[in-house]
Scaffold this active site. Structure first.
Site, PDB file in Angstrom:
ATOM      1  N   ALA A  29       2.479   4.573  -1.102  1.00  0.00           N
ATOM      2  CA  ALA A  29       2.272   5.702  -2.019  1.00  0.00           C
ATOM      3  C   ALA A  29       2.697   6.962  -1.287  1.00  0.00           C
ATOM      4  CB  ALA A  29       0.798   5.796  -2.428  1.00  0.00           C
ATOM      5  N   SER A  89      -9.504  -1.209  11.054  1.00  0.00           N
ATOM      6  CA  SER A  89     -10.111   0.123  11.169  1.00  0.00           C
ATOM      7  C   SER A  89     -11.078   0.161  12.343  1.00  0.00           C
ATOM      8  CB  SER A  89     -10.868   0.412   9.870  1.00  0.00           C
ATOM      9  OG  SER A  89     -11.758   1.480  10.039  1.00  0.00           O
ATOM     10  N   TYR A  98     -17.007  -2.337   3.448  1.00  0.00           N
ATOM     11  CA  TYR A  98     -15.686  -1.948   3.994  1.00  0.00           C
ATOM     12  C   TYR A  98     -15.570  -2.506   5.417  1.00  0.00           C
ATOM     13  CZ  TYR A  98     -11.831   1.070   5.576  1.00  0.00           C
ATOM     14  OH  TYR A  98     -10.635   1.544   6.083  1.00  0.00           O
ATOM     15  N   GLY A 135       0.810  -1.232   0.000  1.00  0.00           N
ATOM     16  CA  GLY A 135       0.000   0.000   0.000  1.00  0.00           C
ATOM     17  C   GLY A 135       0.831   1.264   0.000  1.00  0.00           C
ATOM     18  N   ILE A 157      -0.615   5.934   4.392  1.00  0.00           N
ATOM     19  CA  ILE A 157      -0.021   5.609   5.696  1.00  0.00           C
ATOM     20  C   ILE A 157       1.191   4.706   5.477  1.00  0.00           C
ATOM     21  CG2 ILE A 157      -0.416   4.451   7.908  1.00  0.00           C
ATOM     22  CD1 ILE A 157      -3.376   5.297   7.699  1.00  0.00           C
TER      23      ILE A 157
HETATM   24  N1  LIG Z   1      -6.798   6.688   6.505  1.00  0.00           N
HETATM   25  C1  LIG Z   1      -7.567   6.325   7.499  1.00  0.00           C
HETATM   26  O1  LIG Z   1      -8.164   7.160   8.200  1.00  0.00           O
HETATM   27  C2  LIG Z   1      -7.749   4.877   7.818  1.00  0.00           C
HETATM   28  C3  LIG Z   1      -8.579   4.555   8.907  1.00  0.00           C
HETATM   29  C4  LIG Z   1      -8.767   3.210   9.193  1.00  0.00           C
HETATM   30  C5  LIG Z   1      -8.150   2.238   8.438  1.00  0.00           C
HETATM   31  N2  LIG Z   1      -7.356   2.577   7.390  1.00  0.00           N
HETATM   32  C6  LIG Z   1      -6.717   1.499   6.623  1.00  0.00           C
HETATM   33  O2  LIG Z   1      -5.374   1.828   6.428  1.00  0.00           O
HETATM   34  C7  LIG Z   1      -4.885   1.277   5.212  1.00  0.00           C
HETATM   35  C8  LIG Z   1      -4.102   2.329   4.479  1.00  0.00           C
HETATM   36  O3  LIG Z   1      -4.978   3.361   4.150  1.00  0.00           O
HETATM   37  P1  LIG Z   1      -4.482   4.801   3.741  1.00  0.00           P
HETATM   38  O4  LIG Z   1      -5.207   5.751   4.593  1.00  0.00           O
HETATM   39  O5  LIG Z   1      -3.038   4.863   3.664  1.00  0.00           O
HETATM   40  O6  LIG Z   1      -5.137   4.879   2.281  1.00  0.00           O
HETATM   41  P2  LIG Z   1      -4.484   5.137   0.854  1.00  0.00           P
HETATM   42  O7  LIG Z   1      -3.689   6.395   0.898  1.00  0.00           O
HETATM   43  O8  LIG Z   1      -5.572   5.024  -0.131  1.00  0.00           O
HETATM   44  O9  LIG Z   1      -3.500   3.914   0.735  1.00  0.00           O
HETATM   45  C9  LIG Z   1      -3.972   2.653   0.417  1.00  0.00           C
HETATM   46  C10 LIG Z   1      -3.017   2.031  -0.540  1.00  0.00           C
HETATM   47  O10 LIG Z   1      -3.541   0.757  -0.917  1.00  0.00           O
HETATM   48  C11 LIG Z   1      -3.334   0.622  -2.302  1.00  0.00           C
HETATM   49  N3  LIG Z   1      -4.288  -0.275  -2.944  1.00  0.00           N
HETATM   50  C12 LIG Z   1      -5.603  -0.093  -3.155  1.00  0.00           C
HETATM   51  N4  LIG Z   1      -6.105  -1.095  -3.883  1.00  0.00           N
HETATM   52  C13 LIG Z   1      -5.070  -1.929  -4.151  1.00  0.00           C
HETATM   53  C14 LIG Z   1      -4.924  -3.123  -4.886  1.00  0.00           C
HETATM   54  N5  LIG Z   1      -5.960  -3.686  -5.539  1.00  0.00           N
HETATM   55  N6  LIG Z   1      -3.712  -3.704  -4.964  1.00  0.00           N
HETATM   56  C15 LIG Z   1      -2.645  -3.154  -4.348  1.00  0.00           C
HETATM   57  N7  LIG Z   1      -2.710  -2.012  -3.650  1.00  0.00           N
HETATM   58  C16 LIG Z   1      -3.911  -1.403  -3.556  1.00  0.00           C
HETATM   59  C17 LIG Z   1      -3.481   2.011  -2.871  1.00  0.00           C
HETATM   60  O11 LIG Z   1      -2.829   2.066  -4.110  1.00  0.00           O
HETATM   61  P3  LIG Z   1      -3.410   3.005  -5.302  1.00  0.00           P
HETATM   62  O12 LIG Z   1      -3.164   4.386  -4.824  1.00  0.00           O
HETATM   63  O13 LIG Z   1      -2.633   2.583  -6.461  1.00  0.00           O
HETATM   64  O14 LIG Z   1      -4.860   2.718  -5.405  1.00  0.00           O
HETATM   65  C18 LIG Z   1      -2.833   2.855  -1.805  1.00  0.00           C
HETATM   66  O15 LIG Z   1      -1.470   3.026  -2.046  1.00  0.00           O
HETATM   67  C19 LIG Z   1      -6.091   0.739   4.470  1.00  0.00           C
HETATM   68  O16 LIG Z   1      -6.076  -0.668   4.550  1.00  0.00           O
HETATM   69  C20 LIG Z   1      -7.282   1.306   5.225  1.00  0.00           C
HETATM   70  O17 LIG Z   1      -8.373   0.410   5.227  1.00  0.00           O
HETATM   71  C21 LIG Z   1      -7.127   3.883   7.080  1.00  0.00           C
END
Ligand SMILES: NC(=O)c1ccc[n+]([C@@H]2O[C@H](COP(=O)([O-])OP(=O)(O)OC[C@H]3O[C@@H](n4cnc5c(N)ncnc54)[C@H](OP(=O)(O)O)[C@@H]3O)[C@@H](O)[C@H]2O)c1
Length: 323
Positions: A31, A161, A188, A29, A35
């Protein structure tokens, strides 16, 4: 064990970061605005030997690799291509692309997607269940020999989450009737509950091995995750907060998590990876840098559901995961 406390990653690394020196860490994940990207930068400051950074496209990982190369030229980085919506790419990554990596000290599964319109993975699964959970089950299965090769105190950390507090796994209709009954947030939630139950069952099956296994609530962080939600999403959340505490699946009140920066979002992941004070709570759900099993409700705590989910997932990936 420390009490729940929102802390930046730097605070956790200052206490326990030495444990990461010389280690091989795989993070999914990654980018520039995720996170996982922040985690990679934070972990790089602790002098690991190798950072394996996974994404669907190398362009997502490139800015993070560049930053690590500039600030920590002694840390080797490597891109691992994987699309979690296509299990064949998970198999290729684990079985071919990492063939020359004998051990992984920390396997950190952070990639995920939140609330997209209904669609299916290449393998015919509802997208969020497939990407957020099933692909991780397969990835952990395939890479576990390398984590075991790293020995005790290595870790498997899986993101989840706070949404789990109101959600469950819909065993009776895991795919939401091919989309007919699909609700993006309910789906989700289901995928995140599955992540927590998977971690609990994995830790139970691996009891005594000394490998750290945790699921994580990172709090609330503005990142790429909100891309499928309207621009008013943050304002809507603030309105919900003003309306009072939320109610969990067991009828208990709880507060919505406050917004923080990415460093705070990555901190609890680092707690899961290396905080020695929580080692005896293996399999726990962590929130705010502490064990937060008290936040889980009866459906998640029901061990029959862990067993049922494991068997179902083996069917979905068409292979057993025996331990
Ligand atoms: N941010 C929050 O407030 C929050 C809260 C609770 C839980 N979470 C969890 O934390 C994790 C990270 O979230 P984040 O906030 O960092 O979100 P994010 O910025 O969207 O990062 C998620 C990453 O997962 C990648 N991803 C999505 N679909 C994918 C696939 N099919 N194959 C491989 N990679 C894929 C995305 O790549 P692309 O950019 O290429 O799509 C992105 O780099 C997630 O699992 C989310 O459920 C986040």
């Amino acid at each position: 064990m420390s009490p729940k406390q929102i802390l930046p990653s730097e605070a956790i690394l200052e206490k326990y970061g030495k444990a990461l020196a010389g280690k091989a860490v795989l993070i999914t994940g990654v980018a520039d605005n995720s996170i996982a990207g922040e985690l990679a930068l934070q972990v790089s400051s602790a002098d690991p030997k190798l950072l394996i950074l996974s994404a669907r496209a190398e362009s997502r990982v490139a800015p993070i690799m560049e930053k690590v190369r500039t600030t920590k030229p002694n840390v080797a980085t490597r891109f691992l291509k994987m699309d979690l919506s296509d299990l064949s790419t998970v198999r290729k990554a684990a079985e071919s692309d990492l063939a020359d990596v004998p051990q992984i000290d920390h396997l950190v599964c952070l990639a995920g997607v939140m609330g997209p319109p209904y669609s299916q993975t290449k393998d015919g699964l509802e997208l969020q269940f497939g990407v957020n959970y099933v692909a991780n089950f397969l990835l952990v299965k395939l890479l576990l020999p390398k984590v075991r090769a790293a020995g005790p105190s290595s870790s498997v950390v899986v993101m989840s989450s706070s949404v789990v507090r109101t959600c469950k796994v819909h065993f009776e209709d895991i795919g939401f009737s091919n989309g007919e009954t699909y609700h993006p947030v309910v789906a989700y939630g289901q995928s995140n509950v599955a992540r927590v139950m998977f971690v609990k069952q994995l830790a139970k099956k691996m009891q005594g091995e000394g490998i750290r296994i945790f699921s994580i609530d990172p709090g609330a962080v503005l990142s790429g995750l909100q891309r499928h939600f309207p621009a008013e999403f943050v304002a809507q959340v603030e309105e919900m907060k003003k309306a009072g505490p939320a109610i969990d699946a067991d009828g208990r009140r709880y507060d919505y998590p406050p917004w923080t920066g990415r460093s705070e979002g990555a901190a609890t992941v680092i707690t899961g990876m290396i905080d020695p004070t929580i080692a005896e709570y293996n399999g726990a759900f962590l929130n705010q840098n502490a064990v937060a099993n008290d936040e889980l409700h009866a459906h998640i705590n029901d061990e029959n559901n862990w067993t049922r989910l494991w068997a179902l997932t083996e069917e979905l990936i068409h292979e057993e995961f025996s331990l």
